[in-house]
Write an enzyme that holds these catalytic residues in place. Structure first.
Site, short mmCIF file in Angstrom:
data_model
loop_
_atom_site.label_atom_id
_atom_site.label_comp_id
_atom_site.label_asym_id
_atom_site.label_seq_id
_atom_site.Cartn_x
_atom_site.Cartn_y
_atom_site.Cartn_z
N HIS A 139 1.85 -3.73 -7.54
CA HIS A 139 3.22 -3.94 -7.06
C HIS A 139 3.21 -4.68 -5.73
O HIS A 139 2.36 -4.45 -4.87
CB HIS A 139 4.01 -2.65 -7.02
N ASP A 175 -0.25 -0.56 1.29
CA ASP A 175 0.30 -0.07 0.03
C ASP A 175 1.43 -1.04 -0.33
O ASP A 175 2.52 -0.92 0.22
CB ASP A 175 0.81 1.36 0.21
N GLU A 182 8.25 -1.03 -7.33
CA GLU A 182 7.48 0.18 -7.65
C GLU A 182 7.93 1.34 -6.79
O GLU A 182 8.02 2.47 -7.25
CB GLU A 182 5.98 -0.09 -7.45
N ASP A 236 -3.31 0.43 -7.57
CA ASP A 236 -2.47 0.94 -6.49
C ASP A 236 -3.38 1.62 -5.46
O ASP A 236 -4.59 1.58 -5.59
CB ASP A 236 -1.42 1.92 -7.05
#
Lengths: 332, 341, 355
Positions: C67, C177, C209, C232
């Site tokens: 993402h 992230d 996401e 991820d």
């Protein structure tokens, strides 16, 4: 518009049992559309073909027609009905409320067991009293699984303000009906009066999959923040329709929120921006259908959402009407 | 004995290998086409060229269980639940652990060693562990690795008057009903699906419904029943022994009204006791199935199960028999055109 | 050759909140366009980098999902004095926001500070409590009039943070992230250039996401791959956290085992890591993984799905910290795995029965 909204607030439309409100809507829109049908979830679809045959593009406009309700889960020996909520209702705020059963029109009052403090009240402490003497008496008019909604009238207060128990979202339904009657577009308009929004946008999910439109637009209510110590919201009654940027289900792409803002500017309508992180709408469920559907929304600011007396400004309704018509006419 | 075989098989959500193979052995001579999908649901197609509505019958084969997540220095196993288990019921229950299905017991500090205040508190997961009798981490590691699974070690037994107790009646009882139904002949295209991962979020049923695209779907479940001392009528959900329970509303579904009413009518006409499920708590695979694609007409028929998700669950064998009868009667009615999609 | 660290810095310093990812997508597309055959944006904003396999028989299709969005704030209300109230788009821990510098993406980019009451003015009681997001505000240091000219409700607010090199391979910044995984995906495409692979690879930078794994679901529906792998971050080891919930920084990629993961994919990826001497850590999961893997597994007929993660400390803060060696090895492992996929392997993924 006021009369249309008034008419639409009369029928009861519990989530999952929307037949009465659906019938009222259908009676009004049928002469103005090319086609209509229903689906398994209870959605009503109405189709208005594009003004020219050139485009195969579709815009799906969605307004949910259901309202939160009380579902009967048990009927005791003395004819009292035990209930559980369908949609966002709070037990403590229901004591003394008058309700009506969608299927039979039977009326009743919500009562509570006495030995519980108001703040600790849960649905298991509540019941509906329909004036029945015995279980069998009650079961003549109400079965387990039947649902009741608030039973309160429509009123005008002050200047341009209206109050009713299901303005969320009969106002959206009225705007959709109005667009089907009067708006022009090069896109085919698929109007969806969606079912079961209050229990998690179940109708919208299958509608998105079925129609898979080029673009979807959701019409709904959003709580305003303009009352004493209200939960924070930048929305004010009377300041115009709210263009959806964010709600609990959706972030709208700038491309599409800007289209709506442009439309407002084109018709010199006042508008505001909806950033409502705790408000749900059908938008999120539609966005996720199939390979994804660009989805945007218009919201009407409202006070006292979730209570029997929701308040909306007719000026905001007019602004929404103008913005929606312009938006549809510019789709190409 | 079908119920024994099914309930004693091992199959926590996402790790249904053993129960899937057990069911496969039972059904392999009945289906025209038997296969598994990407998630591992077992699908049995029968009579697909028959006329009439295509029907999906579904029961989930997974059960609530546990995953070993760590091994302590002294050889005790740390675990977390797979699916919804109330941690308060876990202490002092035996389990079967790992690929070799070795015994373990769920232990905690002895009550004698707890402070009076501690004794009033329910035990939390962090205070519990599985003891397989290992002396050390090294010894435990010979048998178990993090990621291994455990289930309750409960024997199927018939008790009381026409009652049975076992682990995982939710939903091996539904699997048993499907297997018995499969042995009858219907002039309908019927797909039997034994789905995976219901207990961790209704995961397996949606892809099955998407594949089959049925006109009608029926889910057979074990459902919550609490018709015990001091529970008011509206807290019971269902009554044990009062027949299969038809779902009206639950946390994920408002039942299709015409279909659920039809099922009740069939029961009444055939003299089969039927009750309505009287709670909106809980959910089953219908929650995923009825929202698949453009929406699917669905219903749930459930066997009332006391102490659901606990190590020893209880059903009435009369309810079981009546569910088998009801399901057959409903299918016959559809066969004769009594209900169309 | 792709400069991974430099790409990671560029990606993390680009603003791209959920629903507003196009700037990040552009950086990714520019960095990888020479590595793939085709670049495709879908109608909702997912970016697919498509690398075709060797021509021949029907190709297995594999989708990677990393993402590209990050958690952000959004202007919810302009208060008297020009102070901004905020809503969150994705889950910040509000305790980490106090005293944080932010960038408000208004008509101009404006630097602001999330204000907090100094200890001198706070009561003992107040100091014991965490301040909820509802009570936070952004101070732009401008008059209300000027703020209203420039800022609108709905404007985005991102963390104002330059990415830092810590000791060795460690790096820290905002939006690691999941730009770390996006970088790993780019490294994978770079590696694939050097390898032969039969599979068609759809490396998708997925949107939204952080507000419910939305883009991965719609992209999986669009490409309907035979195999999907989400990339991820997972929690990096810190004192006092159970070992099954946090993994070592620098210990290599993390592979998940659990109900939402296809068991045969898990074992196959683990075997490739062993063959190739790539260190691998195992994470066990009992339900949701809270990543793009969750929705992808149940799209349409169901998709065999796996999850690779990069350990990350201080998740959802402005100082997310990782070890770049984990990023690089994640990309390498993915490429080596993809190179081994063939039609027979894919066919085996729906066979669960022993005859």
């Amino acid at each position: 518009m006021k009369d249309l909204i008034r008419t639409l607030t009369v029928p009861s439309g519990p989530s999952g049992d929307e037949f009465a409100i659906k019938e009222s809507i259908l009676r009004i829109v049928e002469p103005h559309v090319d086609e209509w049908y229903e689906d398994v979830l209870g959605n009503l679809y109405v189709i208005k073909k594009a003004r020219s045959e050139i485009s195969e593009k579709t815009v799906m406009i969605v307004a949910h027609m259901d309202e939160p309700a009380l579902s009967v889960i048990d009927i005791d020996e003395d004819g009292f009905l035990r209930i559980a909520p369908l949609g966002p209702l709070h037990a403590a705020s229901l004591v003394g409320a008058r309700v009506v059963f969608a299927r039979t029109g039977r009326r009743g009052v919500v009562g509570a067991e006495h030995n519980v403090a108001l703040k600790d009240l849960e649905f298991s402490h509540l019941f509906i009293d329909i004036g029945a003497q015995t279980q069998s008496d009650a079961m003549r008019d109400v079965q387990i699984g039947d649902a009741a909604t608030f039973a309160y009238g429509f009123e005008e207060v002050g200047n341009q303000l209206i109050v009713g128990h299901a303005l969320d979202n009969r106002v959206g339904c009225a705007l959709l009906i109005d667009a089907l009657q009067h708006a022009q577009s090069d896109y085919t308009i698929v109007g969806v009066f969606s079912a079961q929004k209050e229990v998690g946008s179940r109708g919208a999910k299958v509608a998105g999959h079925r129609i898979h439109p080029t673009i979807a637009l959701v019409l709904d209510i959003s709580p305003s923040g303009d009352t004493p110590k209200a939960e924070r919201s930048s929305l004010t009654l009377g300041a115009g329709v709210a263009v959806k940027v964010l709600d609990a289900t959706m972030v709208v792409s700038k491309k599409w929120s800007n289209h709506l803002i442009e439309a407002a500017k084109n018709v010199s309508a006042s508008y505001q921006i909806e950033v409502a992180p705790r408000t749900t709408s059908d938008a999120g469920a539609i966005f996720l259908a199939q390979s994804g559907i660009p989805t945007c929304g218009l919201a009407i600011p409202a006070r006292y959402v979730g209570t029997p007396s929701q308040m909306v400004s007719l000026a905001d309704v007019t602004s929404a009407q103008q913005v929606l018509h312009n938006f549809l006419s510019l789709l190409s | 004995m079908l119920l024994r075989k099914l309930t004693e098989a091992f199959g926590p959500s996402g790790f249904e290998d053993e129960i899937r193979q057990v069911i496969y052995e039972e059904v392999k001579s009945y289906g025209d086409k038997i296969y598994t999908d990407a998630l591992g649901s077992l699908i049995v197609e029968t009579n697909m060229t028959a006329r009439g509505p295509k029907i999906l019958l579904a029961a989930h084969m997974d059960e609530v269980g546990f995953m070993i997540v760590d091994i302590e220095d002294h050889g005790l196993l740390r675990f977390r639940p797979l699916g919804g288990v109330d941690p308060r019921i876990l202490v002092s229950k035996p389990v079967l652990v790992g690929k070799d299905r070795i015994f373990g017991v769920i232990g905690s500090k002895a009550v004698h060693l707890q402070e009076p205040k501690e004794r009033e508190q329910p035990l939390e997961l962090q205070q519990l562990y599985i003891d397989i009798g290992a002396h050390s981490r090294e010894e435990a590691e010979k048998y178990i690795a993090p990621g291994d699974l455990a289930v309750f070690a409960t024997k199927y037994e018939e008790i009381g008057e026409r009652r049975a107790k076992a682990k995982s009646f939710d939903d091996r009882v539904g699997c048993a009903v499907l297997i018995e139904t499969m042995r009858k002949k219907f002039d309908l295209p019927i797909v039997y699906a034994f789905t995976v991962q219901e207990e961790t979020g209704l995961r397996g049923a949606g892809p099955v419904a998407y594949r089959i695209k049925p006109n009608l779907a029926l889910v057979v479940e074990g459902t919550v029943c609490f018709d015990v001392v001091e529970t008011p009528s509206h807290g019971q959900s269902t009554l044990q022994g009062a027949g299969p329970a038809i779902s009206v509303v639950d946390a994920k579904t408002i039942a299709h009204r015409a279909f659920r009413e039809h099922i009740v009518q069939v029961g009444t006409k055939e003299g089969i006791p039927v009750q309505l499920r009287r709670t909106i708590g809980g959910a089953n695979d219908v929650g995923a199935i009825h929202l698949t694609e453009m929406g699917i007409i669905s219903a749930a028929i459930s066997i009332p199960t006391r102490y659901i998700h606990a190590p020893s669950q209880m059903i009435s064998l009369d309810d079981y028999d009546n569910t088998v009868r009801l399901l057959e009667a409903v299918l016959r009615s559809i066969e004769q055109g009594g209900f169309s999609a | 050759m792709l400069d991974g660290k430099q790409l990671l810095i560029r990606l993390t310093e680009t603003a791209g909140g959920s629903g507003d990812e196009s700037n990040v997508a552009d950086v990714l597309a520019a960095a990888t366009k020479s590595l793939v055959d085709q670049i495709e944006f879908d109608t909702v904003g997912n970016l697919a980098l498509i690398a075709h396999g060797e021509s021949g028989e029907p190709q297995p299709r594999i989708m990677l999902a990393a993402h590209i969005d990050e958690i952000t704030l959004m202007v919810a209300k302009i208060e008297v004095g020009g102070f901004l109230r905020v809503a969150q788009v994705g889950g910040f821990d509000p305790r980490t926001l106090l005293g944080q510098e932010v960038m408000v993406h208004a008509k101009k980019s404006l630097i602001g500070i999330i204000g907090s009451k100094p200890p001198h003015l706070s009561s003992q009681e107040e100091r014991k409590k965490a301040i909820p997001l509802y009570d936070l505000f952004v101070d732009l240091g401008m008059t209300e009039e000027r703020v209203r000219e420039l800022v609108s409700v709905g404007d985005r607010i991102t963390i104002h943070r330059q990415t830092m090199h810590l000791l060795g391979n460690r790096m820290s910044g905002k939006a690691m992230d999941n730009r770390a995984s996006v970088t790993a995906m780019a490294i994978c495409l770079d590696e694939l250039k050097k390898l032969r692979h039969r599979a068609d690879v759809y490396a998708v930078g997925t949107i939204q996401e952080e507000i419910g794994s939305k883009g991965a679901q719609t992209a999986a529906f669009r490409y309907m791959p035979d195999i999907a792998i989400a990339i991820d971050v997972c929690h990096g080891e810190t004192p006092g956290v159970s070992t099954d919930l946090a993994k070592k920084l620098g210990g290599g990629p993390v592979l998940t085992l659990g109900p939402r993961i296809h068991p045969k994919l898990f074992y196959a990826i683990r075997e490739v890591a062993q063959q190739q001497n790539i260190p691998l850590q195992i994470e066990v999961s009992q339900g949701p993984t809270w990543t793009d893997a969750d929705p992808m597994q149940i799209v349409q007929l169901g998709i065999p799905t796996a999850l690779l993660s990069i350990p990350l400390r201080y998740m959802h803060t402005s100082v997310e910290t990782l070890d770049f060696s984990d990023v690089r090895l994640t990309g390498v492992l993915l490429a080596r795995f993809i190179a081994q996929i063939d039609a027979a392997f894919v066919e085996g993924l729906t066979c669960y029965l022993e005859n």
